[in-house]
Design an enzyme around this catalytic site. Structure first.
Site, PDB file in Angstrom:
ATOM      1  N   GLU A 152      -0.279  -7.148  -5.831  1.00  0.00           N
ATOM      2  CA  GLU A 152      -1.374  -7.988  -6.290  1.00  0.00           C
ATOM      3  C   GLU A 152      -2.153  -7.424  -7.470  1.00  0.00           C
ATOM      4  O   GLU A 152      -3.383  -7.536  -7.510  1.00  0.00           O
ATOM      5  CB  GLU A 152      -2.318  -8.254  -5.112  1.00  0.00           C
ATOM      6  CG  GLU A 152      -3.055  -7.013  -4.568  1.00  0.00           C
ATOM      7  CD  GLU A 152      -2.326  -6.246  -3.477  1.00  0.00           C
ATOM      8  OE1 GLU A 152      -1.081  -6.301  -3.431  1.00  0.00           O
ATOM      9  OE2 GLU A 152      -3.004  -5.583  -2.680  1.00  0.00           O
ATOM     10  N   HIS A 167       0.621 -15.133  -1.084  1.00  0.00           N
ATOM     11  CA  HIS A 167       0.060 -13.886  -0.567  1.00  0.00           C
ATOM     12  C   HIS A 167      -0.594 -13.066  -1.687  1.00  0.00           C
ATOM     13  O   HIS A 167      -1.758 -12.680  -1.595  1.00  0.00           O
ATOM     14  CB  HIS A 167       1.168 -13.093   0.126  1.00  0.00           C
ATOM     15  CG  HIS A 167       0.730 -11.787   0.701  1.00  0.00           C
ATOM     16  ND1 HIS A 167       0.369 -11.641   2.020  1.00  0.00           N
ATOM     17  CD2 HIS A 167       0.573 -10.571   0.141  1.00  0.00           C
ATOM     18  CE1 HIS A 167       0.019 -10.388   2.240  1.00  0.00           C
ATOM     19  NE2 HIS A 167       0.139  -9.706   1.113  1.00  0.00           N
ATOM     20  N   GLU A 168       0.152 -12.830  -2.749  1.00  0.00           N
ATOM     21  CA  GLU A 168      -0.398 -11.987  -3.826  1.00  0.00           C
ATOM     22  C   GLU A 168      -1.603 -12.661  -4.485  1.00  0.00           C
ATOM     23  O   GLU A 168      -2.589 -12.005  -4.822  1.00  0.00           O
ATOM     24  CB  GLU A 168       0.678 -11.649  -4.863  1.00  0.00           C
ATOM     25  CG  GLU A 168       1.943 -10.986  -4.301  1.00  0.00           C
ATOM     26  CD  GLU A 168       1.705  -9.874  -3.304  1.00  0.00           C
ATOM     27  OE1 GLU A 168       0.650  -9.216  -3.373  1.00  0.00           O
ATOM     28  OE2 GLU A 168       2.567  -9.661  -2.428  1.00  0.00           O
ATOM     29  N   HIS A 184      -4.718 -12.224  -2.462  1.00  0.00           N
ATOM     30  CA  HIS A 184      -5.337 -10.894  -2.620  1.00  0.00           C
ATOM     31  C   HIS A 184      -6.432 -10.906  -3.696  1.00  0.00           C
ATOM     32  O   HIS A 184      -7.259  -9.994  -3.725  1.00  0.00           O
ATOM     33  CB  HIS A 184      -4.288  -9.852  -3.011  1.00  0.00           C
ATOM     34  CG  HIS A 184      -3.625  -9.151  -1.866  1.00  0.00           C
ATOM     35  ND1 HIS A 184      -4.325  -8.501  -0.876  1.00  0.00           N
ATOM     36  CD2 HIS A 184      -2.311  -8.974  -1.571  1.00  0.00           C
ATOM     37  CE1 HIS A 184      -3.465  -7.948  -0.013  1.00  0.00           C
ATOM     38  NE2 HIS A 184      -2.236  -8.232  -0.414  1.00  0.00           N
ATOM     39  N   GLU A 212      -4.601  -6.613   4.033  1.00  0.00           N
ATOM     40  CA  GLU A 212      -3.319  -7.271   4.304  1.00  0.00           C
ATOM     41  C   GLU A 212      -3.406  -8.355   5.378  1.00  0.00           C
ATOM     42  O   GLU A 212      -2.771  -9.406   5.255  1.00  0.00           O
ATOM     43  CB  GLU A 212      -2.245  -6.241   4.651  1.00  0.00           C
ATOM     44  CG  GLU A 212      -1.951  -5.237   3.524  1.00  0.00           C
ATOM     45  CD  GLU A 212      -1.502  -5.901   2.225  1.00  0.00           C
ATOM     46  OE1 GLU A 212      -1.158  -7.103   2.229  1.00  0.00           O
ATOM     47  OE2 GLU A 212      -1.503  -5.212   1.183  1.00  0.00           O
ATOM     48  N   ASP A 257       1.424   5.483   2.407  1.00  0.00           N
ATOM     49  CA  ASP A 257       2.495   4.516   2.144  1.00  0.00           C
ATOM     50  C   ASP A 257       3.263   4.157   3.422  1.00  0.00           C
ATOM     51  O   ASP A 257       3.864   3.091   3.508  1.00  0.00           O
ATOM     52  CB  ASP A 257       3.517   5.089   1.154  1.00  0.00           C
ATOM     53  CG  ASP A 257       3.103   4.805  -0.276  1.00  0.00           C
ATOM     54  OD1 ASP A 257       2.133   4.057  -0.481  1.00  0.00           O
ATOM     55  OD2 ASP A 257       3.747   5.355  -1.194  1.00  0.00           O
ATOM     56  N   TYR A 297      -0.462  -6.882   8.872  1.00  0.00           N
ATOM     57  CA  TYR A 297      -0.207  -8.240   8.400  1.00  0.00           C
ATOM     58  C   TYR A 297      -0.322  -9.234   9.536  1.00  0.00           C
ATOM     59  O   TYR A 297      -1.151 -10.138   9.520  1.00  0.00           O
ATOM     60  CB  TYR A 297       1.198  -8.312   7.789  1.00  0.00           C
ATOM     61  CG  TYR A 297       1.342  -7.547   6.491  1.00  0.00           C
ATOM     62  CD1 TYR A 297       1.619  -6.185   6.498  1.00  0.00           C
ATOM     63  CD2 TYR A 297       1.196  -8.172   5.266  1.00  0.00           C
ATOM     64  CE1 TYR A 297       1.763  -5.477   5.315  1.00  0.00           C
ATOM     65  CE2 TYR A 297       1.336  -7.465   4.067  1.00  0.00           C
ATOM     66  CZ  TYR A 297       1.618  -6.123   4.108  1.00  0.00           C
ATOM     67  OH  TYR A 297       1.751  -5.415   2.942  1.00  0.00           O
TER      68      TYR A 297
HETATM   69  N1  BES Z   1      -0.168  -4.847  -1.434  1.00  0.00           N
HETATM   70  C1  BES Z   1       1.046  -5.164  -0.788  1.00  0.00           C
HETATM   71  C2  BES Z   1       2.142  -4.188  -1.090  1.00  0.00           C
HETATM   72  C3  BES Z   1       1.805  -2.756  -0.721  1.00  0.00           C
HETATM   73  C4  BES Z   1       1.165  -2.440   0.468  1.00  0.00           C
HETATM   74  C5  BES Z   1       2.160  -1.739  -1.579  1.00  0.00           C
HETATM   75  C6  BES Z   1       0.857  -1.124   0.767  1.00  0.00           C
HETATM   76  C7  BES Z   1       1.860  -0.431  -1.286  1.00  0.00           C
HETATM   77  C8  BES Z   1       1.213  -0.109  -0.109  1.00  0.00           C
HETATM   78  C9  BES Z   1       1.512  -6.575  -1.127  1.00  0.00           C
HETATM   79  O1  BES Z   1       0.485  -7.484  -1.252  1.00  0.00           O
HETATM   80  C10 BES Z   1       2.340  -7.076   0.008  1.00  0.00           C
HETATM   81  O2  BES Z   1       1.793  -7.200   1.067  1.00  0.00           O
HETATM   82  N2  BES Z   1       3.617  -7.351  -0.215  1.00  0.00           N
HETATM   83  C11 BES Z   1       4.484  -7.867   0.813  1.00  0.00           C
HETATM   84  C12 BES Z   1       4.627  -9.354   0.710  1.00  0.00           C
HETATM   85  C13 BES Z   1       3.917 -10.122   1.754  1.00  0.00           C
HETATM   86  C14 BES Z   1       4.203 -11.601   1.646  1.00  0.00           C
HETATM   87  C15 BES Z   1       4.082  -9.659   3.152  1.00  0.00           C
HETATM   88  C16 BES Z   1       5.862  -7.278   0.613  1.00  0.00           C
HETATM   89  O3  BES Z   1       6.070  -6.531  -0.327  1.00  0.00           O
HETATM   90  O4  BES Z   1       6.723  -7.548   1.431  1.00  0.00           O
HETATM   91 ZN    ZN Z   2      -0.436  -7.830   0.618  1.00  0.00          ZN
END
Ligand code: BES
Ligand code: ZN
Length: 632
Positions: free
Chosen positions: A298, A322-323, A326, A345, A400, A408
């Protein structure tokens, strides 16, 4: 006697100082960010000016970052910044009148997860200054954990190199020396120098009409946390999607992207209707090469997106919702520490569902929720109890690794539970007030709980009180009165899986072409454990799972293929592992292969062939999982 007193007092002082120190370290402070070295209680950064040259030859950025700082502690003399694998070439203090002084600096000990603290000794000239700037000259490492440098062969066009950043959670420090914590917000400006034929974009005011030429200027006037700083450089072009929305991609992917993400403008408009004003100006997408490690990221004004969403039927655009969402939950109101990540999230997953409901329909939302819920239940079997709380203790490990269905799906369930209890109108009122109240700020789980109690839970006749919400935040599992996602269309797919398996229904009678991709996934997930290879062949031939264009169907199917050792599909499974680099798609396939009792060596072999195309973070994560499987 005097002598005795003389010695005892300092000794007591020393002892009490020590015990104070240990107790301070022992007591877990949920509001503290344990993943930064920065002394943010003494100084905070307010603005960063970058001047960076992008060198594809050496795979390095070099240049300078000027940090405008505000002093919080009148007596503090040392600024500590976060870095990782940066070489620091010089540092100067810049005073309000523009005068500069050299600054003494040293790098501290490396920490595998946190990186390396940079200690900057402030010259006397800064002793009383409430505001000053530090100019830091530096060079990144080719191994910067935030940056991936792709050779032309790993891009769609195959002719130009491409680089991109992924700063969340704590990787911004590997391309900018800064206070790398969500607790500090900064505005930024940047001058980015690139090969003249390439375009640079950032999480800032990208001008779709910028001419190429190798020097690009950016401004991010809204204060953002460091994990939202982002950059990409490549042979990328822009196409509009709507008035305030558009997409950047390599020219080879531009038409497909415009088709796939055509609903983005409407998503933005609907989001403003429900959540309140969009505070960021434009909203664009950047479609990256397959190695982009996430579904989306995001980055403000410019979400970074995996090309695996290009299914050709808009079926995977919940990631865009989703993005975009955010922009409120996360970018506008930010988790205070990584421990509060569910506030980013979980709330975003809830907002995503709300958007998907208005843009598409409730059936689609129910389908996606049932699929996520299934993943949540699976995770609850393996995630340790103390990490099943939405707001657990988090002071060690790698932030991470602290992400997954818990934030989520469990977070989404909590918000759905609140919506159900208070009604949509009341809950929307609450959300709007919440975003307005904490806009451009941060919030802890406890801060959220207090605000919730005061602004929602106290509604007359409320059946939900603080205790119930505390159970979600601090306890394992899912509370008994949690809503259970249901989908009638998925029920039908599930029933057919059983009927087909027992021979009541022939493959030709399965109406899969009329199904949503979500129903197809649920069908695959619902197949009984015992199925002979010829029966799987029957399915695959009839329904074409192995040849699917849809990355989520592929993920679901190839997990089954690996778990069941359905070897006729292994060649296509390997193609899948080579085609995609998004962690969510490939990681569970490798794990299923490594843990099926036979194929660990094969998993290693496939990984060995594919890993060169993966993002270093994804590569490391899969490598660790295979090593873990080896030890089991
Ligand atoms: N911000 C997250 C990705 C992230 C989270 C990167 C924690 C590093 C550390 C992003 O918004 C996200 O949640 N992406 C998901 C998609 C979502 C629809 C569940 C993904 O990458 O799967
Ligand atoms: Zn996210």
């Amino acid at each position: 006697m005097y002598e005795k007193v003389f010695w005892t007092i300092p000794l007591l002082m020393l002892l009490s100082a020590c015990s104070e120190k240990t107790s301070e370290q022992d007591v877990y402070d949920p509001a503290r960010d344990y993943f930064t070295f920065a002394n943010t209680d003494q100084f905070v950064t307010e603005d960063i000016t970058l001047d960076l040259t992008v060198d594809f030859g050496t795979e390095q950025l070099h240049g300078r970052a000027m940090l405008a700082m505000r002093r919080l502690d009148a007596n503090a003399t040392e600024v500590i910044l976060d870095t990782r694998d940066l070489s620091i070439d010089g540092a100067q203090l810049v005073l309000a009148d523009g005068e500069t002084r050299e600054v003494g600096f040293r790098l501290g000990d490396d920490d595998e997860i946190m990186g390396t603290p940079l200690f900057l000794q402030l010259p006397d000239a800064a002793a009383s200054a409430a505001n000053f700037a530090l100019n830091i000259e530096y060079t990144t490492s080719p191994d910067s954990t935030a940056l991936q440098w792709l050779p032309p062969s790993l891009t769609a066009g195959g002719e130009h190199p491409l680089m991109f950043s992924q700063s969340q959670a704590i990787h911004a420090r590997s391309w900018v020396p800064l206070q790398d914590t969500p607790a500090v917000r900064i505005t930024y400006e940047a001058t980015i120098r690139t090969p003249p034929e390439l375009l640079a974009v950032m999480s800032a005011n990208n001008d779709p009409l910028t001419p190429r030429g190798g020097e690009y200027h950016f401004e991010m006037p809204q204060p953002i946390p460091s994990y939202l700083m982002a950059i990409a450089v490549g042979n990328i072009f822009f196409a509009p999607l709507g008035e305030e929305t558009g997409v950047y991609a390599e020219p080879e992917l531009l038409d497909a992207s415009v088709f796939e993400f055509a609903d983005t403008q409407e998503m933005l408009e609907q989001a403003e209707e429900i959540f309140g004003p969009y505070e960021w100006g434009r909203y664009d997408l950047l479609v990256l090469p397959p190695s982009f490690p996430y579904g989306g990221m995001e980055n403000p004004r410019l979400s970074f997106i995996t090309p695996s969403l290009l299914a050709g039927d808009r079926s995977l655009v919940s990631v865009i919702a989703h993005e975009l969402a955010h922009s409120w939950s996360g970018n506008l109101v930010t988790n205070a520490t990584w421990r509060d990540q569910w506030l980013n999230e979980g709330m975003t997953s809830y907002l995503e569902a709300r958007l998907m409901e208005v843009i598409y329909d409730k059936d689609r939302v129910d389908e996606e929720r049932v699929l996520s819920y299934r993943e949540l239940l699976l995770d609850l079997e393996s995630v340790p109890a103390d990490m099943q709380a939405l707001a657990p203790r988090l002071d060690t490990g790698d932030p991470d690794d602290f992400q997954g269905t818990m934030h989520y799906s469990k977070g989404d369930l909590l918000l759905t539970y609140l919506e159900n209890a208070f009604g949509r109108a009341e809950f929307d009122r609450f959300l709007g007030e919440y975003f307005a109240e904490f806009a451009f700020g941060t919030i802890t789980s406890e801060g959220f709980l207090d605000y919730l109690e005061e602004h929602l839970l106290q509604v007359e006749g409320s059946s939900v009180g603080r205790t119930q919400v505390e159970q979600w935040l601090y306890e394992s599992g899912i509370p008994e009165d949690a809503p259970v996602p249901e989908s009638s269309t998925l029920h039908a797919a599930e029933a057919l899986a059983t009927e087909w398996a027992s021979g009541e229904v022939d493959v030709s009678e399965i109406p899969a072409t009329g199904w949503s991709p979500q129903a197809t996934r649920h069908f695959i997930n619902s197949l009984p454990a015992e199925l002979a290879a010829d029966r799987l062949a029957e399915l695959d031939e009839g329904l074409g799972f192995s040849a699917t264009r849809n990355a989520e169907i592929g993920r679901t199917w190839f997990i089954q293929v690996a778990e069941r050792r359905y070897t006729p599909a292994y060649a296509q499974m390997e193609q899948f592992l080579n085609r995609f680099g998004r962690g969510r798609l490939i990681f569970p396939v490798y794990v299923a292969l490594a843990e099926n009792g036979t194929d660990l060596a094969l998993a290693r072999e496939m990984f060995g062939n594919a890993r060169g195309a993966y993002h270093p973070l994804t590569e490391a994560r899969i490598g660790r999982a295979l090593d873990d499987a080896d030890r089991k």
